[in-house]
Enzyme design. Structure first.
Site, PDB file in Angstrom:
ATOM      1  N   TYR A  56       0.852  -1.187   0.000  1.00  0.00           N
ATOM      2  CA  TYR A  56       0.000   0.000   0.000  1.00  0.00           C
ATOM      3  C   TYR A  56       0.893   1.244   0.000  1.00  0.00           C
ATOM      4  CZ  TYR A  56      -4.015  -2.912   1.427  1.00  0.00           C
ATOM      5  OH  TYR A  56      -5.008  -3.853   1.492  1.00  0.00           O
ATOM      6  N   LEU A 206     -18.490  -1.290   2.208  1.00  0.00           N
ATOM      7  CA  LEU A 206     -19.227  -0.213   1.536  1.00  0.00           C
ATOM      8  C   LEU A 206     -18.926  -0.190   0.038  1.00  0.00           C
ATOM      9  CD1 LEU A 206     -18.866   2.661   4.159  1.00  0.00           C
ATOM     10  CD2 LEU A 206     -20.781   1.085   3.829  1.00  0.00           C
ATOM     11  N   ARG A 208     -16.185   0.174  -1.643  1.00  0.00           N
ATOM     12  CA  ARG A 208     -15.317   1.302  -2.008  1.00  0.00           C
ATOM     13  C   ARG A 208     -16.089   2.622  -2.115  1.00  0.00           C
ATOM     14  NH1 ARG A 208     -14.159  -3.336  -3.950  1.00  0.00           N
ATOM     15  NH2 ARG A 208     -12.057  -4.166  -3.716  1.00  0.00           N
ATOM     16  N   GLY A 209     -17.065   2.748  -1.231  1.00  0.00           N
ATOM     17  CA  GLY A 209     -17.852   3.967  -1.178  1.00  0.00           C
ATOM     18  C   GLY A 209     -19.108   3.938  -2.015  1.00  0.00           C
ATOM     19  N   SER A 212     -22.069   3.672   0.183  1.00  0.00           N
ATOM     20  CA  SER A 212     -21.930   4.459   1.412  1.00  0.00           C
ATOM     21  C   SER A 212     -23.040   5.488   1.562  1.00  0.00           C
ATOM     22  CB  SER A 212     -20.584   5.189   1.413  1.00  0.00           C
ATOM     23  OG  SER A 212     -20.555   6.179   0.391  1.00  0.00           O
TER      24      SER A 212
END
Length: 332
Positions: A56, A206, A208-209, A212
């Site tokens: 990452y 979620l 990746r949004g 959301s």
């Protein structure tokens, strides 16, 4: 914050974990100071599970966590690290290397960047097609004996691989995507884990949004290394159908006076005490919202209403681009 033990031999972890990937890019530019503040806020709220990967930000994420943990009691934190993914200086994905010698090299760098003496849970990010899972797990078991690692985890592998890995060494958890619109694990993977007593740490709760309640069509993506610019579910032809599902979920959330994100996270948590949602909050306000899901009680009627609003397999588009799905044993 409630805690649950991962598997029979694993660590006690908070009912919600913090996925730190987004603090090092992947979803566009990130704010280092806000990332550290978010980690501090999570720890102060009782979240003890921090999830990262040595790839990452090409090590940036581990350095960030190491900085955030300065002055904190190491024994109060459970650090989960994924390894094996290869990237070039431009961030391009080059495949996976899970040879025993490679893993022992990677763990040395992770320990240095994190500033710790051991990693709580160490796992291959994906199955290396060139290395039997038995060799990979055996190498991590060697690192456990040496004191550098405490537990073995897996990530995005299928039922057969899980069984083979568990025959070599106890596996405490499988990290895999699981959400209202990504339910593939329910067919074979989740039953296998439950048979073997392996917990699930669920990322992408979620999507990746996407679910959301904050994402809008036309919102910037694909810039600054934002994965969503390449994700099939965010593409034209799929996004309208997926956002329509979110609006159905919003009706349920509004009736319960909670947010869409809180309903989505609570649904994952309600699937069993052996499933720990990982929330990828990059900011304190998003973390606060996610932690509020712990107060959301879903009755049997609520669960039925959610199921009707967002049926299994209702999402349009795959959860990863084809090039990445080819590396995912969990999809085979």
């Amino acid at each position: 914050m409630h805690t649950y033990r991962l598997a029979k031999t694993g660590p006690e972890v908070s009912a919600i974990g913090l996925g730190c990937m987004g603090m090092s890019g992947m979803y566009g530019p990130s704010d280092r100071e806000e990332g550290i503040a978010t980690i501090h806020a999570a720890l102060d709220a009782g979240v003890n599970l921090l999830d990262t990967g040595d790839f990452y930000g090409m090590g940036h994420n581990e350095l960030l966590i190491g900085e955030a943990l300065k002055g904190r009691n190491r024994e109060n934190v459970v650090i989960s690290v994924k390894t094996g993914a290869l990237r070039d200086p431009q961030g391009t994905w080059l495949g996976y290397d899970c040879r025993p010698a490679a893993l022992k090299n990677f763990v040395a760098y992770s320990l240095q960047r994190l500033g710790v003496d051991y990693i709580d849970i160490y796992r291959p990010a994906r199955l290396d097609p060139n290395v039997p899972i038995e060799e990979t797990v055996g190498a991590i078991a060697d690192m456990i004996k040496a004191g550098y690692v405490r537990h073995v985890g897996l990530s995005e592998v299928g039922a057969d691989t899980i069984r083979r890995a568990a025959a070599v060494h106890p596996i405490v958890d499988l990290q895999i995507e699981y959400s209202l619109i990504s339910r593939g694990i329910e067919d074979a993977i989740l039953p296998t884990c439950r048979e073997l007593g392996i917990s699930i740490t669920a990322y992408g709760v979620l999507s990746r949004g996407l679910i959301s309640g904050h994402w809008q069509k036309g919102q910037e993506s694909g810039k600054g290394g934002d994965f969503r610019g390449y994700s099939p579910r965010f593409q034209e032809g799929n996004i309208d159908q997926n956002l329509a599902l979110v609006e159905e979920l919003r009706k349920i959330a509004e009736a319960k006076r909670v947010s869409v994100a809180q309903i989505a996270i609570a649904w994952v948590a309600a699937q069993g005490k052996d499933i720990i949602p990982l929330v990828g909050a990059r900011r304190r306000d998003r973390l606060t919202e996610a932690l509020g899901s712990r107060a959301v009680e879903l009755s049997a009627d609520d669960m039925g209403t959610i199921e009707r609003a967002v049926p299994k397999d209702a999402a349009a588009g795959a959860r990863y681009p084809d090039a990445q799905l080819q590396h995912m044993d969990s999809e085979k």
